[in-house]
Design an enzyme around this catalytic site. Sequence first.
Site, PDB file in Angstrom:
ATOM      1  N   SER A 124       0.822  -1.216   0.000  1.00 42.72           N
ATOM      2  CA  SER A 124       0.000   0.000   0.000  1.00 42.72           C
ATOM      3  C   SER A 124       0.851   1.260   0.000  1.00 42.72           C
ATOM      4  O   SER A 124       1.929   1.296   0.604  1.00 42.72           O
ATOM      5  CB  SER A 124      -0.867  -0.015   1.265  1.00 42.72           C
ATOM      6  OG  SER A 124      -1.313   1.281   1.576  1.00 42.72           O
ATOM      7  N   GLU A 126       0.328   3.548   1.828  1.00 37.37           N
ATOM      8  CA  GLU A 126       0.440   3.955   3.236  1.00 37.37           C
ATOM      9  C   GLU A 126       1.857   3.745   3.772  1.00 37.37           C
ATOM     10  O   GLU A 126       2.221   4.304   4.802  1.00 37.37           O
ATOM     11  CB  GLU A 126      -0.557   3.175   4.093  1.00 37.37           C
ATOM     12  CG  GLU A 126      -1.970   3.715   4.029  1.00 37.37           C
ATOM     13  CD  GLU A 126      -2.149   5.013   4.814  1.00 37.37           C
ATOM     14  OE1 GLU A 126      -1.834   5.025   6.016  1.00 37.37           O
ATOM     15  OE2 GLU A 126      -2.594   6.009   4.227  1.00 37.37           O
ATOM     16  N   TYR A 148      -1.362   0.025  10.587  1.00 36.97           N
ATOM     17  CA  TYR A 148      -1.617  -0.596   9.269  1.00 36.97           C
ATOM     18  C   TYR A 148      -0.429  -0.367   8.339  1.00 36.97           C
ATOM     19  O   TYR A 148       0.068  -1.291   7.689  1.00 36.97           O
ATOM     20  CB  TYR A 148      -2.895  -0.008   8.661  1.00 36.97           C
ATOM     21  CG  TYR A 148      -3.103  -0.386   7.205  1.00 36.97           C
ATOM     22  CD1 TYR A 148      -3.671  -1.611   6.852  1.00 36.97           C
ATOM     23  CD2 TYR A 148      -2.731   0.491   6.181  1.00 36.97           C
ATOM     24  CE1 TYR A 148      -3.855  -1.952   5.513  1.00 36.97           C
ATOM     25  CE2 TYR A 148      -2.918   0.158   4.844  1.00 36.97           C
ATOM     26  CZ  TYR A 148      -3.475  -1.064   4.520  1.00 36.97           C
ATOM     27  OH  TYR A 148      -3.642  -1.390   3.192  1.00 36.97           O
TER      28      TYR A 148
HETATM   29  P1  NAP Z   1     -11.224  -5.014   1.572  1.00 35.88           P
HETATM   30  O1  NAP Z   1     -12.368  -4.686   0.690  1.00 35.88           O
HETATM   31  O2  NAP Z   1     -11.228  -4.541   2.986  1.00 35.88           O
HETATM   32  O3  NAP Z   1     -11.066  -6.611   1.568  1.00 35.88           O
HETATM   33  C1  NAP Z   1     -10.221  -7.258   2.485  1.00 35.88           C
HETATM   34  C2  NAP Z   1     -10.388  -8.751   2.313  1.00 35.88           C
HETATM   35  O4  NAP Z   1      -9.519  -9.425   3.250  1.00 35.88           O
HETATM   36  C3  NAP Z   1     -11.803  -9.274   2.590  1.00 35.88           C
HETATM   37  O5  NAP Z   1     -12.099 -10.286   1.668  1.00 35.88           O
HETATM   38  C4  NAP Z   1     -11.669  -9.859   3.987  1.00 35.88           C
HETATM   39  O6  NAP Z   1     -12.593 -10.871   4.268  1.00 35.88           O
HETATM   40  C5  NAP Z   1     -10.271 -10.445   3.914  1.00 35.88           C
HETATM   41  N1  NAP Z   1      -9.677 -10.730   5.213  1.00 35.88           N
HETATM   42  C6  NAP Z   1      -9.527  -9.874   6.249  1.00 35.88           C
HETATM   43  N2  NAP Z   1      -8.918 -10.504   7.282  1.00 35.88           N
HETATM   44  C7  NAP Z   1      -8.694 -11.782   6.884  1.00 35.88           C
HETATM   45  C8  NAP Z   1      -8.097 -12.914   7.490  1.00 35.88           C
HETATM   46  N3  NAP Z   1      -7.647 -12.874   8.738  1.00 35.88           N
HETATM   47  N4  NAP Z   1      -8.015 -14.064   6.783  1.00 35.88           N
HETATM   48  C9  NAP Z   1      -8.508 -14.126   5.520  1.00 35.88           C
HETATM   49  N5  NAP Z   1      -9.104 -13.098   4.892  1.00 35.88           N
HETATM   50  C10 NAP Z   1      -9.175 -11.933   5.560  1.00 35.88           C
HETATM   51  O7  NAP Z   1      -9.851  -4.508   0.918  1.00 35.88           O
HETATM   52  P2  NAP Z   1      -9.530  -4.072  -0.595  1.00 35.88           P
HETATM   53  O8  NAP Z   1      -9.799  -2.627  -0.730  1.00 35.88           O
HETATM   54  O9  NAP Z   1     -10.146  -5.051  -1.522  1.00 35.88           O
HETATM   55  O10 NAP Z   1      -7.945  -4.226  -0.605  1.00 35.88           O
HETATM   56  C11 NAP Z   1      -7.326  -5.457  -0.938  1.00 35.88           C
HETATM   57  C12 NAP Z   1      -5.904  -5.467  -0.404  1.00 35.88           C
HETATM   58  O11 NAP Z   1      -5.175  -4.377  -0.960  1.00 35.88           O
HETATM   59  C13 NAP Z   1      -5.782  -5.299   1.108  1.00 35.88           C
HETATM   60  O12 NAP Z   1      -4.653  -6.035   1.523  1.00 35.88           O
HETATM   61  C14 NAP Z   1      -5.515  -3.821   1.300  1.00 35.88           C
HETATM   62  O13 NAP Z   1      -4.830  -3.586   2.512  1.00 35.88           O
HETATM   63  C15 NAP Z   1      -4.652  -3.554   0.074  1.00 35.88           C
HETATM   64  N6  NAP Z   1      -4.695  -2.199  -0.468  1.00 35.88           N
HETATM   65  C16 NAP Z   1      -5.888  -1.621  -0.778  1.00 35.88           C
HETATM   66  C17 NAP Z   1      -5.907  -0.357  -1.360  1.00 35.88           C
HETATM   67  C18 NAP Z   1      -7.196   0.317  -1.729  1.00 35.88           C
HETATM   68  O14 NAP Z   1      -7.175   1.540  -1.943  1.00 35.88           O
HETATM   69  N7  NAP Z   1      -8.300  -0.407  -1.840  1.00 35.88           N
HETATM   70  C19 NAP Z   1      -4.691   0.286  -1.640  1.00 35.88           C
HETATM   71  C20 NAP Z   1      -3.501  -0.345  -1.340  1.00 35.88           C
HETATM   72  C21 NAP Z   1      -3.508  -1.594  -0.764  1.00 35.88           C
HETATM   73  P3  NAP Z   1     -14.071 -10.544   4.867  1.00 35.88           P
HETATM   74  O15 NAP Z   1     -14.905 -10.202   3.684  1.00 35.88           O
HETATM   75  O16 NAP Z   1     -14.432 -11.809   5.537  1.00 35.88           O
HETATM   76  O17 NAP Z   1     -13.905  -9.384   5.807  1.00 35.88           O
HETATM   77  N1  GDD Z   2     -12.484   6.794   6.369  1.00 29.21           N
HETATM   78  C1  GDD Z   2     -12.628   8.112   6.543  1.00 29.21           C
HETATM   79  N2  GDD Z   2     -13.783   8.586   7.105  1.00 29.21           N
HETATM   80  N3  GDD Z   2     -11.632   8.937   6.153  1.00 29.21           N
HETATM   81  C2  GDD Z   2     -11.823  10.267   6.306  1.00 29.21           C
HETATM   82  C3  GDD Z   2     -12.974  10.798   6.857  1.00 29.21           C
HETATM   83  C4  GDD Z   2     -14.008   9.928   7.293  1.00 29.21           C
HETATM   84  O1  GDD Z   2     -15.050  10.321   7.803  1.00 29.21           O
HETATM   85  N4  GDD Z   2     -12.856  12.158   6.868  1.00 29.21           N
HETATM   86  C5  GDD Z   2     -11.672  12.450   6.343  1.00 29.21           C
HETATM   87  N5  GDD Z   2     -11.024  11.302   6.001  1.00 29.21           N
HETATM   88  C6  GDD Z   2      -9.671  11.214   5.436  1.00 29.21           C
HETATM   89  C7  GDD Z   2      -8.722  10.305   6.223  1.00 29.21           C
HETATM   90  O2  GDD Z   2      -8.242  10.974   7.382  1.00 29.21           O
HETATM   91  C8  GDD Z   2      -7.665  10.044   5.162  1.00 29.21           C
HETATM   92  O3  GDD Z   2      -6.736  11.091   5.138  1.00 29.21           O
HETATM   93  C9  GDD Z   2      -8.447  10.067   3.849  1.00 29.21           C
HETATM   94  O4  GDD Z   2      -9.730  10.633   4.142  1.00 29.21           O
HETATM   95  C10 GDD Z   2      -8.647   8.690   3.202  1.00 29.21           C
HETATM   96  O5  GDD Z   2      -9.156   7.803   4.171  1.00 29.21           O
HETATM   97  P1  GDD Z   2      -9.686   6.340   3.767  1.00 29.21           P
HETATM   98  O6  GDD Z   2     -10.665   6.433   2.662  1.00 29.21           O
HETATM   99  O7  GDD Z   2     -10.104   5.668   5.031  1.00 29.21           O
HETATM  100  O8  GDD Z   2      -8.403   5.653   3.110  1.00 29.21           O
HETATM  101  P2  GDD Z   2      -6.867   5.587   3.567  1.00 29.21           P
HETATM  102  O9  GDD Z   2      -6.111   6.470   2.620  1.00 29.21           O
HETATM  103  O10 GDD Z   2      -6.711   5.800   5.008  1.00 29.21           O
HETATM  104  O11 GDD Z   2      -6.519   4.053   3.271  1.00 29.21           O
HETATM  105  C11 GDD Z   2      -6.943   3.426   2.073  1.00 29.21           C
HETATM  106  O12 GDD Z   2      -5.933   3.554   1.087  1.00 29.21           O
HETATM  107  C12 GDD Z   2      -4.705   2.880   1.398  1.00 29.21           C
HETATM  108  C13 GDD Z   2      -3.741   3.150   0.230  1.00 29.21           C
HETATM  109  O13 GDD Z   2      -3.142   4.394   0.395  1.00 29.21           O
HETATM  110  C14 GDD Z   2      -7.248   1.961   2.389  1.00 29.21           C
HETATM  111  O14 GDD Z   2      -7.830   1.349   1.276  1.00 29.21           O
HETATM  112  C15 GDD Z   2      -5.977   1.195   2.734  1.00 29.21           C
HETATM  113  O15 GDD Z   2      -6.273  -0.203   2.860  1.00 29.21           O
HETATM  114  C16 GDD Z   2      -4.980   1.410   1.587  1.00 29.21           C
HETATM  115  O16 GDD Z   2      -3.781   0.720   1.842  1.00 29.21           O
END
Ligand code: NAP
Ligand code: GDD
Length: 328
Positions: A124, A126, A148
Amino acid sequence: MAKRALITGITGQDGSYLAELLLDLGYDVYGLVRRTSTQNFERIAHIQHRLNLISGDLSDQTSLQEALIQANPDEVYNLAAQSFVQTSWAQPVFTGDVTALGVTRLLDAIRHINPTIRFYQATSSEIFGNVREVPQRETTPFYPRSPYGVAKVYGHWITVNYRESYGIHASSGILFNHESPRRGFEFVTRKVTRGVAMIKLGLAHELHLGNLDAQRDWGFAGDYVKAMWRMLQEDTPGDYVIATGKTWSVQKLVETAFEYVDLDWRDYVRQDPSFIRPAEVDLLVGDPTKASTILGWEPSVGFVELVRMMVDADLKLLQENAVTAAGV
Ligand code: NAP
Ligand code: GDD
Protein backbone atom coordinates in the site's frame (compact mmCIF):
# COMPACT_ATOMS: atom_id res chain seq x y z
CA MET A 1 -4.73 -26.54 -19.56
CA ALA A 2 -6.36 -23.62 -17.73
CA LYS A 3 -4.16 -21.73 -15.28
CA ARG A 4 -5.20 -21.87 -11.64
CA ALA A 5 -5.18 -18.91 -9.24
CA LEU A 6 -5.84 -18.64 -5.52
CA ILE A 7 -7.06 -15.25 -4.24
CA THR A 8 -7.05 -14.42 -0.54
CA GLY A 9 -9.49 -11.59 0.27
CA ILE A 10 -11.78 -12.63 -2.61
CA THR A 11 -14.85 -11.26 -0.78
CA GLY A 12 -13.29 -7.76 -0.67
CA GLN A 13 -13.42 -4.96 -3.24
CA ASP A 14 -10.25 -5.93 -5.12
CA GLY A 15 -10.81 -9.67 -4.75
CA SER A 16 -14.12 -9.44 -6.58
CA TYR A 17 -12.69 -7.43 -9.51
CA LEU A 18 -9.63 -9.68 -9.75
CA ALA A 19 -11.79 -12.82 -9.72
CA GLU A 20 -13.86 -11.40 -12.61
CA LEU A 21 -10.69 -10.59 -14.57
CA LEU A 22 -9.13 -14.02 -14.06
CA LEU A 23 -12.37 -15.81 -15.00
CA ASP A 24 -12.50 -13.72 -18.18
CA LEU A 25 -8.91 -14.79 -18.90
CA GLY A 26 -9.92 -18.45 -18.60
CA TYR A 27 -8.42 -19.21 -15.18
CA ASP A 28 -9.79 -21.70 -12.66
CA VAL A 29 -10.29 -19.35 -9.72
CA TYR A 30 -10.06 -20.38 -6.07
CA GLY A 31 -10.82 -18.02 -3.20
CA LEU A 32 -9.91 -18.21 0.47
CA VAL A 33 -12.88 -17.21 2.64
CA ARG A 34 -13.10 -16.96 6.39
CA ARG A 35 -16.05 -18.06 8.42
CA THR A 36 -18.28 -15.19 9.58
CA SER A 37 -21.54 -15.37 11.55
CA THR A 38 -23.32 -13.73 8.63
CA GLN A 39 -22.10 -14.67 5.17
CA ASN A 40 -20.75 -11.67 3.23
CA PHE A 41 -20.46 -12.85 -0.36
CA GLU A 42 -22.33 -9.83 -1.88
CA ARG A 43 -19.43 -8.71 -4.04
CA ILE A 44 -18.94 -12.17 -5.58
CA ALA A 45 -22.57 -13.37 -5.60
CA HIS A 46 -22.85 -12.84 -9.38
CA ILE A 47 -19.86 -15.13 -10.10
CA GLN A 48 -19.99 -17.48 -7.11
CA HIS A 49 -21.11 -20.46 -9.21
CA ARG A 50 -17.86 -20.14 -11.20
CA LEU A 51 -15.56 -19.94 -8.15
CA ASN A 52 -14.09 -22.57 -5.85
CA LEU A 53 -14.23 -21.23 -2.31
CA ILE A 54 -11.97 -22.69 0.37
CA SER A 55 -12.30 -22.05 4.09
CA GLY A 56 -9.23 -20.46 5.68
CA ASP A 57 -7.74 -17.51 7.50
CA LEU A 58 -4.43 -15.65 7.24
CA SER A 59 -3.95 -16.17 10.98
CA ASP A 60 -4.20 -19.97 10.62
CA GLN A 61 -1.12 -21.62 9.09
CA THR A 62 -2.68 -25.05 8.57
CA SER A 63 -5.63 -23.62 6.66
CA LEU A 64 -3.24 -21.84 4.28
CA GLN A 65 -1.30 -25.03 3.62
CA GLU A 66 -4.53 -26.94 3.01
CA ALA A 67 -5.77 -24.22 0.65
CA LEU A 68 -2.58 -24.45 -1.41
CA ILE A 69 -2.82 -28.24 -1.59
CA GLN A 70 -6.50 -28.09 -2.58
CA ALA A 71 -6.20 -25.29 -5.16
CA ASN A 72 -2.78 -26.33 -6.51
CA PRO A 73 -2.43 -22.83 -7.99
CA ASP A 74 0.02 -21.41 -10.53
CA GLU A 75 -0.52 -17.95 -9.02
CA VAL A 76 -1.45 -16.69 -5.54
CA TYR A 77 -2.78 -13.16 -5.01
CA ASN A 78 -2.59 -12.13 -1.35
CA LEU A 79 -5.26 -9.43 -1.02
CA ALA A 80 -6.52 -10.36 2.46
CA ALA A 81 -5.80 -7.88 5.23
CA GLN A 82 -7.29 -5.82 8.02
CA SER A 83 -7.38 -2.98 5.52
CA PHE A 84 -8.97 -0.03 7.36
CA VAL A 85 -6.32 2.41 8.61
CA GLN A 86 -8.46 3.89 11.42
CA THR A 87 -9.18 0.43 12.88
CA SER A 88 -5.46 -0.31 13.01
CA TRP A 89 -5.08 2.04 16.00
CA ALA A 90 -7.94 0.30 17.82
CA GLN A 91 -6.62 -3.20 16.93
CA PRO A 92 -2.85 -2.84 16.38
CA VAL A 93 -1.87 -6.38 17.38
CA PHE A 94 -4.60 -8.01 15.30
CA THR A 95 -3.65 -5.80 12.34
CA GLY A 96 -0.01 -6.87 12.70
CA ASP A 97 -0.96 -10.53 12.97
CA VAL A 98 -3.10 -10.60 9.82
CA THR A 99 -1.69 -7.82 7.62
CA ALA A 100 2.00 -8.41 8.43
CA LEU A 101 2.59 -11.94 9.76
CA GLY A 102 -0.15 -13.35 7.54
CA VAL A 103 2.11 -12.64 4.56
CA THR A 104 4.91 -14.72 6.06
CA ARG A 105 2.51 -17.56 6.80
CA LEU A 106 1.38 -17.64 3.19
CA LEU A 107 4.87 -17.27 1.70
CA ASP A 108 6.23 -19.98 3.95
CA ALA A 109 3.40 -22.32 2.97
CA ILE A 110 4.28 -21.63 -0.68
CA ARG A 111 7.97 -22.30 0.00
CA HIS A 112 7.19 -25.71 1.50
CA ILE A 113 4.37 -26.84 -0.78
CA ASN A 114 5.33 -25.48 -4.19
CA PRO A 115 8.00 -22.77 -4.51
CA THR A 116 7.30 -22.36 -8.24
CA ILE A 117 3.97 -20.63 -7.44
CA ARG A 118 3.97 -16.97 -8.49
CA PHE A 119 3.00 -14.64 -5.64
CA TYR A 120 1.44 -11.15 -5.53
CA GLN A 121 1.48 -9.09 -2.34
CA ALA A 122 -1.00 -6.21 -1.89
CA THR A 123 1.31 -3.53 -0.56
CA SER A 124 0.00 0.00 0.00
CA SER A 125 0.99 3.63 -0.54
CA GLU A 126 0.44 3.95 3.24
CA ILE A 127 4.06 2.75 3.56
CA PHE A 128 5.14 6.24 2.38
CA GLY A 129 3.11 7.93 5.17
CA ASN A 130 5.03 11.08 6.09
CA VAL A 131 6.30 11.34 2.55
CA ARG A 132 10.01 11.77 1.94
CA GLU A 133 9.57 12.60 -1.75
CA VAL A 134 6.85 13.90 -4.10
CA PRO A 135 5.70 12.04 -6.12
CA GLN A 136 6.36 8.70 -4.46
CA ARG A 137 8.08 5.98 -6.50
CA GLU A 138 9.54 2.51 -5.90
CA THR A 139 12.77 4.00 -4.50
CA THR A 140 11.14 6.49 -2.11
CA PRO A 141 12.02 5.72 1.56
CA PHE A 142 9.18 4.40 3.73
CA TYR A 143 7.77 6.32 6.73
CA PRO A 144 4.47 4.66 7.75
CA ARG A 145 2.11 6.63 10.03
CA SER A 146 -0.26 3.94 11.36
CA PRO A 147 -0.08 0.36 12.65
CA TYR A 148 -1.62 -0.60 9.27
CA GLY A 149 1.17 1.21 7.38
CA VAL A 150 3.81 -0.45 9.56
CA ALA A 151 2.25 -3.87 8.91
CA LYS A 152 2.29 -3.22 5.15
CA VAL A 153 6.00 -2.29 5.32
CA TYR A 154 6.63 -5.69 6.92
CA GLY A 155 4.52 -7.45 4.25
CA HIS A 156 6.49 -5.68 1.52
CA TRP A 157 9.91 -6.56 2.91
CA ILE A 158 9.07 -10.20 3.67
CA THR A 159 7.93 -10.52 0.05
CA VAL A 160 11.25 -9.09 -1.15
CA ASN A 161 13.06 -11.34 1.32
CA TYR A 162 11.40 -14.56 0.15
CA ARG A 163 12.17 -13.56 -3.44
CA GLU A 164 15.84 -13.02 -2.61
CA SER A 165 16.24 -15.90 -0.12
CA TYR A 166 14.36 -18.67 -1.92
CA GLY A 167 14.02 -17.44 -5.51
CA ILE A 168 10.22 -17.28 -5.28
CA HIS A 169 8.56 -15.29 -8.09
CA ALA A 170 7.13 -12.80 -5.58
CA SER A 171 6.03 -9.29 -6.57
CA SER A 172 4.86 -6.39 -4.43
CA GLY A 173 2.30 -3.98 -5.85
CA ILE A 174 2.53 -0.64 -4.06
CA LEU A 175 -1.01 0.46 -4.84
CA PHE A 176 -2.33 3.94 -4.16
CA ASN A 177 -5.99 4.39 -3.13
CA HIS A 178 -8.41 2.77 -5.53
CA GLU A 179 -12.15 2.87 -5.27
CA SER A 180 -15.33 1.64 -6.92
CA PRO A 181 -19.05 1.15 -6.27
CA ARG A 182 -17.92 -1.98 -4.33
CA ARG A 183 -15.77 0.01 -1.90
CA GLY A 184 -16.44 -0.62 1.82
CA PHE A 185 -18.78 1.96 3.39
CA GLU A 186 -16.19 3.08 5.98
CA PHE A 187 -13.66 4.44 3.44
CA VAL A 188 -14.01 8.15 2.70
CA THR A 189 -14.97 7.95 -1.00
CA ARG A 190 -17.82 5.53 -0.43
CA LYS A 191 -18.88 7.28 2.77
CA VAL A 192 -19.18 10.50 0.76
CA THR A 193 -20.90 9.04 -2.32
CA ARG A 194 -23.38 7.08 -0.21
CA GLY A 195 -23.93 10.11 2.03
CA VAL A 196 -24.60 12.32 -0.99
CA ALA A 197 -27.04 9.77 -2.42
CA MET A 198 -28.89 9.51 0.91
CA ILE A 199 -29.14 13.30 1.24
CA LYS A 200 -30.31 13.67 -2.37
CA LEU A 201 -33.07 11.09 -1.74
CA GLY A 202 -34.11 12.74 1.54
CA LEU A 203 -32.87 9.80 3.65
CA ALA A 204 -30.24 11.85 5.55
CA HIS A 205 -29.58 15.51 6.27
CA GLU A 206 -25.92 15.64 7.36
CA LEU A 207 -22.61 13.98 6.57
CA HIS A 208 -19.99 13.79 9.35
CA LEU A 209 -16.35 13.73 8.22
CA GLY A 210 -12.86 14.16 9.64
CA ASN A 211 -9.85 15.83 7.98
CA LEU A 212 -10.87 17.49 4.70
CA ASP A 213 -7.32 18.61 3.85
CA ALA A 214 -5.73 15.18 3.31
CA GLN A 215 -4.80 14.52 -0.32
CA ARG A 216 -5.01 11.17 -2.07
CA ASP A 217 -4.20 9.73 -5.49
CA TRP A 218 -7.52 8.00 -6.22
CA GLY A 219 -7.98 5.52 -9.09
CA PHE A 220 -10.51 2.87 -10.14
CA ALA A 221 -10.16 -0.63 -8.63
CA GLY A 222 -11.09 -2.32 -11.93
CA ASP A 223 -7.96 -0.80 -13.49
CA TYR A 224 -5.69 -1.70 -10.59
CA VAL A 225 -6.38 -5.46 -10.56
CA LYS A 226 -5.11 -5.58 -14.17
CA ALA A 227 -1.74 -4.34 -12.92
CA MET A 228 -1.65 -7.15 -10.32
CA TRP A 229 -2.14 -9.76 -13.02
CA ARG A 230 0.43 -8.19 -15.33
CA MET A 231 3.10 -8.30 -12.60
CA LEU A 232 2.77 -12.06 -12.37
CA GLN A 233 3.05 -12.51 -16.16
CA GLU A 234 6.52 -10.91 -16.23
CA ASP A 235 9.55 -13.24 -16.41
CA THR A 236 11.16 -11.35 -13.53
CA PRO A 237 9.30 -10.47 -10.32
CA GLY A 238 9.54 -6.92 -8.96
CA ASP A 239 7.97 -4.03 -7.07
CA TYR A 240 5.68 -1.56 -8.79
CA VAL A 241 3.94 1.68 -7.83
CA ILE A 242 0.39 1.70 -9.23
CA ALA A 243 -1.20 5.16 -9.21
CA THR A 244 -2.76 7.81 -11.44
CA GLY A 245 -0.09 10.45 -10.76
CA LYS A 246 -2.72 13.02 -9.74
CA THR A 247 -3.85 14.00 -6.25
CA TRP A 248 -7.05 15.51 -4.83
CA SER A 249 -8.11 16.69 -1.38
CA VAL A 250 -10.96 15.12 0.57
CA GLN A 251 -12.69 18.49 0.26
CA LYS A 252 -12.44 18.32 -3.53
CA LEU A 253 -13.95 14.83 -3.37
CA VAL A 254 -16.84 16.21 -1.30
CA GLU A 255 -17.35 19.20 -3.63
CA THR A 256 -17.31 16.98 -6.73
CA ALA A 257 -19.86 14.53 -5.33
CA PHE A 258 -22.32 17.16 -4.04
CA GLU A 259 -21.98 19.31 -7.16
CA TYR A 260 -22.89 16.31 -9.32
CA VAL A 261 -26.36 16.14 -7.70
CA ASP A 262 -26.77 19.96 -7.63
CA LEU A 263 -26.26 20.39 -3.89
CA ASP A 264 -23.91 22.71 -1.96
CA TRP A 265 -21.71 20.59 0.31
CA ARG A 266 -21.44 23.40 2.91
CA ASP A 267 -25.13 22.91 3.77
CA TYR A 268 -24.60 19.28 4.79
CA VAL A 269 -21.01 18.45 5.80
CA ARG A 270 -20.10 18.65 9.49
CA GLN A 271 -16.58 18.18 10.81
CA ASP A 272 -16.49 15.48 13.46
CA PRO A 273 -13.39 15.03 15.68
CA SER A 274 -14.13 11.31 16.09
CA PHE A 275 -12.94 10.79 12.49
CA ILE A 276 -9.62 12.60 13.02
CA ARG A 277 -6.73 10.11 13.17
CA PRO A 278 -3.94 10.02 15.79
CA ALA A 279 -1.47 10.56 12.93
CA GLU A 280 -2.40 11.59 9.42
CA VAL A 281 -0.95 10.89 5.98
CA ASP A 282 -1.28 14.35 4.46
CA LEU A 283 -0.30 13.84 0.84
CA LEU A 284 -0.07 10.82 -1.42
CA VAL A 285 0.67 11.01 -5.13
CA GLY A 286 2.38 8.20 -6.99
CA ASP A 287 4.64 8.03 -10.01
CA PRO A 288 3.54 4.99 -12.08
CA THR A 289 6.30 5.36 -14.73
CA LYS A 290 7.81 1.92 -14.02
CA ALA A 291 4.44 0.18 -14.34
CA SER A 292 3.73 2.08 -17.54
CA THR A 293 7.12 1.27 -19.06
CA ILE A 294 7.49 -2.39 -18.07
CA LEU A 295 3.90 -3.60 -17.66
CA GLY A 296 2.28 -1.29 -20.23
CA TRP A 297 -0.25 -0.41 -17.53
CA GLU A 298 -2.27 2.83 -17.62
CA PRO A 299 -5.30 3.94 -15.58
CA SER A 300 -8.48 4.38 -17.65
CA VAL A 301 -10.83 6.16 -15.22
CA GLY A 302 -10.20 9.72 -13.99
CA PHE A 303 -11.17 11.21 -10.62
CA VAL A 304 -14.36 13.03 -11.63
CA GLU A 305 -15.62 10.04 -13.64
CA LEU A 306 -14.88 7.76 -10.66
CA VAL A 307 -16.78 9.94 -8.18
CA ARG A 308 -19.76 10.23 -10.53
CA MET A 309 -19.75 6.47 -11.16
CA MET A 310 -19.90 5.88 -7.39
CA VAL A 311 -22.65 8.47 -6.77
CA ASP A 312 -24.74 6.97 -9.60
CA ALA A 313 -24.28 3.46 -8.21
CA ASP A 314 -25.26 4.53 -4.69
CA LEU A 315 -28.36 6.38 -5.93
CA LYS A 316 -29.39 3.27 -7.88
CA LEU A 317 -28.74 0.94 -4.95
CA LEU A 318 -30.75 3.05 -2.50
CA GLN A 319 -33.64 3.39 -4.97
CA GLU A 320 -33.67 -0.38 -5.57
CA ASN A 321 -33.62 -1.01 -1.81
CA ALA A 322 -36.57 1.36 -1.35
CA VAL A 323 -38.53 -0.49 -4.03
CA THR A 324 -37.73 -3.85 -2.41
CA ALA A 325 -38.68 -2.55 1.07
CA ALA A 326 -41.99 -1.25 -0.30
CA GLY A 327 -42.64 -4.68 -1.78
CA VAL A 328 -43.14 -3.21 -5.26
P1 NAP B 1 -11.22 -5.01 1.57
O1 NAP B 1 -12.37 -4.69 0.69
O2 NAP B 1 -11.23 -4.54 2.99
O3 NAP B 1 -11.07 -6.61 1.57
C1 NAP B 1 -10.22 -7.26 2.49
C2 NAP B 1 -10.39 -8.75 2.31
O4 NAP B 1 -9.52 -9.43 3.25
C3 NAP B 1 -11.80 -9.27 2.59
O5 NAP B 1 -12.10 -10.29 1.67
C4 NAP B 1 -11.67 -9.86 3.99
O6 NAP B 1 -12.59 -10.87 4.27
C5 NAP B 1 -10.27 -10.44 3.91
N1 NAP B 1 -9.68 -10.73 5.21
C6 NAP B 1 -9.53 -9.87 6.25
N2 NAP B 1 -8.92 -10.50 7.28
C7 NAP B 1 -8.69 -11.78 6.88
C8 NAP B 1 -8.10 -12.91 7.49
N3 NAP B 1 -7.65 -12.87 8.74
N4 NAP B 1 -8.02 -14.06 6.78
C9 NAP B 1 -8.51 -14.13 5.52
N5 NAP B 1 -9.10 -13.10 4.89
C10 NAP B 1 -9.18 -11.93 5.56
O7 NAP B 1 -9.85 -4.51 0.92
P2 NAP B 1 -9.53 -4.07 -0.59
O8 NAP B 1 -9.80 -2.63 -0.73
O9 NAP B 1 -10.15 -5.05 -1.52
O10 NAP B 1 -7.95 -4.23 -0.60
C11 NAP B 1 -7.33 -5.46 -0.94
C12 NAP B 1 -5.90 -5.47 -0.40
O11 NAP B 1 -5.18 -4.38 -0.96
C13 NAP B 1 -5.78 -5.30 1.11
O12 NAP B 1 -4.65 -6.04 1.52
C14 NAP B 1 -5.51 -3.82 1.30
O13 NAP B 1 -4.83 -3.59 2.51
C15 NAP B 1 -4.65 -3.55 0.07
N6 NAP B 1 -4.69 -2.20 -0.47
C16 NAP B 1 -5.89 -1.62 -0.78
C17 NAP B 1 -5.91 -0.36 -1.36
C18 NAP B 1 -7.20 0.32 -1.73
O14 NAP B 1 -7.18 1.54 -1.94
N7 NAP B 1 -8.30 -0.41 -1.84
C19 NAP B 1 -4.69 0.29 -1.64
C20 NAP B 1 -3.50 -0.34 -1.34
C21 NAP B 1 -3.51 -1.59 -0.76
P3 NAP B 1 -14.07 -10.54 4.87
O15 NAP B 1 -14.90 -10.20 3.68
O16 NAP B 1 -14.43 -11.81 5.54
O17 NAP B 1 -13.91 -9.38 5.81
N1 GDD C 1 -12.48 6.79 6.37
C1 GDD C 1 -12.63 8.11 6.54
N2 GDD C 1 -13.78 8.59 7.10
N3 GDD C 1 -11.63 8.94 6.15
C2 GDD C 1 -11.82 10.27 6.31
C3 GDD C 1 -12.97 10.80 6.86
C4 GDD C 1 -14.01 9.93 7.29
O1 GDD C 1 -15.05 10.32 7.80
N4 GDD C 1 -12.86 12.16 6.87
C5 GDD C 1 -11.67 12.45 6.34
N5 GDD C 1 -11.02 11.30 6.00
C6 GDD C 1 -9.67 11.21 5.44
C7 GDD C 1 -8.72 10.30 6.22
O2 GDD C 1 -8.24 10.97 7.38
C8 GDD C 1 -7.67 10.04 5.16
O3 GDD C 1 -6.74 11.09 5.14
C9 GDD C 1 -8.45 10.07 3.85
O4 GDD C 1 -9.73 10.63 4.14
C10 GDD C 1 -8.65 8.69 3.20
O5 GDD C 1 -9.16 7.80 4.17
P1 GDD C 1 -9.69 6.34 3.77
O6 GDD C 1 -10.67 6.43 2.66
O7 GDD C 1 -10.10 5.67 5.03
O8 GDD C 1 -8.40 5.65 3.11
P2 GDD C 1 -6.87 5.59 3.57
O9 GDD C 1 -6.11 6.47 2.62
O10 GDD C 1 -6.71 5.80 5.01
O11 GDD C 1 -6.52 4.05 3.27
C11 GDD C 1 -6.94 3.43 2.07
O12 GDD C 1 -5.93 3.55 1.09
C12 GDD C 1 -4.71 2.88 1.40
C13 GDD C 1 -3.74 3.15 0.23
O13 GDD C 1 -3.14 4.39 0.39
C14 GDD C 1 -7.25 1.96 2.39
O14 GDD C 1 -7.83 1.35 1.28
C15 GDD C 1 -5.98 1.20 2.73
O15 GDD C 1 -6.27 -0.20 2.86
C16 GDD C 1 -4.98 1.41 1.59
O16 GDD C 1 -3.78 0.72 1.84
